[in-house]
Design a protein around this motif. Sequence first.
Motif, mmCIF file in Angstrom:
data_model
loop_
_atom_site.group_PDB
_atom_site.id
_atom_site.type_symbol
_atom_site.label_atom_id
_atom_site.label_comp_id
_atom_site.label_asym_id
_atom_site.label_seq_id
_atom_site.Cartn_x
_atom_site.Cartn_y
_atom_site.Cartn_z
ATOM 1 N N TYR A 180 0.828 -1.203 0.000
ATOM 2 C CA TYR A 180 0.000 0.000 0.000
ATOM 3 C C TYR A 180 0.865 1.256 0.000
ATOM 4 C CZ TYR A 180 -3.101 3.633 1.743
ATOM 5 O OH TYR A 180 -3.785 4.797 1.895
ATOM 6 N N LEU A 181 1.898 1.267 0.848
ATOM 7 C CA LEU A 181 2.777 2.435 0.921
ATOM 8 C C LEU A 181 3.580 2.623 -0.362
ATOM 9 C CD1 LEU A 181 4.062 2.145 4.586
ATOM 10 C CD2 LEU A 181 2.479 3.842 3.651
ATOM 11 N N LYS A 236 2.633 1.989 -3.348
ATOM 12 C CA LYS A 236 1.775 2.618 -4.361
ATOM 13 C C LYS A 236 1.644 4.120 -4.130
ATOM 14 C CE LYS A 236 -1.128 -1.412 -5.127
ATOM 15 N NZ LYS A 236 -2.451 -1.999 -4.886
ATOM 16 N N ARG A 237 1.695 4.529 -2.869
ATOM 17 C CA ARG A 237 1.476 5.939 -2.538
ATOM 18 C C ARG A 237 2.748 6.773 -2.546
ATOM 19 N NH1 ARG A 237 -3.465 7.562 -0.038
ATOM 20 N NH2 ARG A 237 -2.165 9.220 0.775
ATOM 21 N N ILE A 238 3.924 6.137 -2.520
ATOM 22 C CA ILE A 238 5.199 6.860 -2.477
ATOM 23 C C ILE A 238 5.918 6.671 -3.793
ATOM 24 C CG2 ILE A 238 7.444 7.015 -1.337
ATOM 25 C CD1 ILE A 238 6.051 6.087 1.225
ATOM 26 N N ASN A 239 6.405 7.755 -4.371
ATOM 27 C CA ASN A 239 7.124 7.707 -5.630
ATOM 28 C C ASN A 239 8.598 7.993 -5.368
ATOM 29 O OD1 ASN A 239 7.849 7.666 -8.286
ATOM 30 N ND2 ASN A 239 7.071 9.703 -8.744
#
Length: 157
Positions: free
Chosen positions: A109-110, A112-115
Motif C-alpha cells: 500500500y505504501l 503505491k502511494r510513495i514515488n
Amino acid sequence: MWLLMAFILVPLVEIGLFIQVGGIIGLWPTLLIVLLTAILGTWLVRAQGAVAMGQLRGSFSQQTDPTEPLAHGAMILIAGVLLLTPGFFTDALGFALLTPPFRRAAFAYLRKRINVQSFSTGPQGAPRSQGPTTIEGEYHEVPPEDTPRGPSGWTRD
C-alpha cells in the motif's frame, strides 16, 4: 491534522476498552493481560527484528534494493513501540504489524502511494575512480651502504 486526531482518538479508544474489559474480567486480570502482552510483544519484536536484520544484510551483500527489508524493520520498530504502550487497541495494531502478511500488505500500500525518484548504492555525487589509489606521505631515501645488516630490532630472537 490526522496526527492530532490520532493523539486524541487513540487514548479515548484505549480508555473505553480498559473500562469495558475491566468491567467484564476485573482490574487485576486486565492489568495482567496488559503486562503479558508487553512481555510477549518484546520477545516477538526481538525475534522478528533479528529476521529483518538478516534480510537487510542479505540485500546489502547481494547489492539489491534494501527498501523492503528497511520498511519491514521500521514496521517492527513501530510494532515494538505500540506493544510497549499500555492498551488493547495499540496491542492489536502492534501484533498485526508483527505478522509478515500484514507488513507485506502495508508495504504494498505504501509503495503505491510513495514515488521514489532515484536509487543509488554508492556515495552521492562522488565520481568513482578507476585508477590506483594514491597515498600521500613523506619519505627519505636511505643509501644502500647505510642499510643495517642483521635483525631489524623489532623482533627478538
